[in-house]
Scaffold this active site. Sequence first.
Site, PDB file in Angstrom:
ATOM      1  CD  GLU A 247      -1.781   2.267   1.851  1.00 54.42           C
ATOM      2  OE1 GLU A 247      -1.030   3.100   1.291  1.00 54.42           O
ATOM      3  OE2 GLU A 247      -2.268   2.444   2.967  1.00 54.42           O
ATOM      4  CB  CYS A 281      -1.807   6.625   2.274  1.00 52.88           C
ATOM      5  SG  CYS A 281      -3.077   5.508   2.911  1.00 52.88           S
TER       6      CYS A 281
END
Length: 480
Positions: A247, A281
Amino acid sequence: MEFPTQMYMGGRLTDGQATLDVLNPATETHVATVAAAGPDDVQAALECARDAFPEWSGLPIAERQRWMLKLRDEVIANEEYLRLCIHHEMGKSWAATQEDFDSLRNSLGYYAEEIARLHDYGLADRAGTHTHRMVHEAAGVAVAFLAWNFPLLNLAFKIGPAMAAGCPVIIRPSNDTPISAYAVGQLCHRIGLPKGAVQIIATASYDVADALSASTIPAVLTLIGSTATGQHIMRTGATSIKKYSMELGGNAPALVFPDADLDVAVDTLCGIKFNNAGQICVSPNRVFVHRDVLDDFSAKAAARAKSAKVGWDRHADITTGPVINAKAFARMKALIGDAWNKGAALLAGGDRPAQLDRGFFIAPTVLGNVTEDMDVYRQETFGPIISIIPFDDDTDLIAKANDCEEGGLTAFVFTRDLALAERHAAALRYGEIQINGVKYDIDLPHGGFGQSGIGHDCSPLALHDYLVLKRITRANGAHS
């Protein structure tokens, strides 16, 4: 408070060949000096995980579930301790530490249940001469590299599926935030978790960390971090064929159309952008706002930024804490300065809050009239800065939104026209499209396109990153 300082390796708490100093970014003061692994420690951890694989993966699912739930119960019993570790090592507000804690508790419980729902399955044979079945097995040793922005949430997203799948996992926390991870190691030790099932080691240098990925022992390398770090780990991991689950970064766009509920849009975008100091993020970096509502949106966002409570106090209603370190602080200042010099309007923030004379605090910042030549447009900000880009129609809006070197993790769409929303959701090249709000949970897949990663965190999909499939074929009528 006395913070944990030892690694959890080989089934015991231990010092390492090196040490790390941990600072609180809210106060710039020393929190603890913790053990860190050297080359010999890394090799010992890898070999321990390799040796543990047959036994851990061979346990009945019910036995692995028992260990996971035992650890979950220990986590629950030590909530305040775990949250205090994050509060001090990251300067995160006390309220914000709740998400980290909840994620760890939920991951252990969720994957203990989810692994039992995963079933092997049969395949039809066209000729009818054989019987086939596909069987899930643990992939092997997993190494997890964690980012610092959500110390326990990131750990949770890896430890849950790895333990459930039967993969011994070596967790390498960020050097900025190893304390809460080491606290989890203490809990693993306290419950007597089988040796090698979980190991938690910080490393004294990137060269030492590279030994974890360069080794031929791991079958799985998983990461939460930047795109550049993901590329580096894949390069160093090329010593053998491995599975990857990553990720990574992104430069999330948000599209605000003229019929949008502006209060919902501002609450959603500012909430994500200013909570955790924007170090998320999925934070919206480029906010494309239709010119018809530009002034109203900008005023609401600026008001939200100016009303944010910035600081570090367990007993205060803090909304925005510090960025992680001096380097991040300098980068925020440089991004704001570059935008200002190139013509952006500073609508709120832009510097250290006047009442805070120490700590790496950046006041929640709103920039207007952001253009494509500005660094804040091109780079993933990872800080409490909202960049507003006006648009008049959506002729090239999708092209601009998809123009993202970091890859596509998350995009946001705000409009009351659901057909318009779905049309843009289909065209946006991002792994997650959030329409008129935002939702994340342990049972919802989290992953990106392209340079934003491979595989998924959360949901049953995460289990498959730690599993391999075996085909077993038997000739019909064969003797038993």
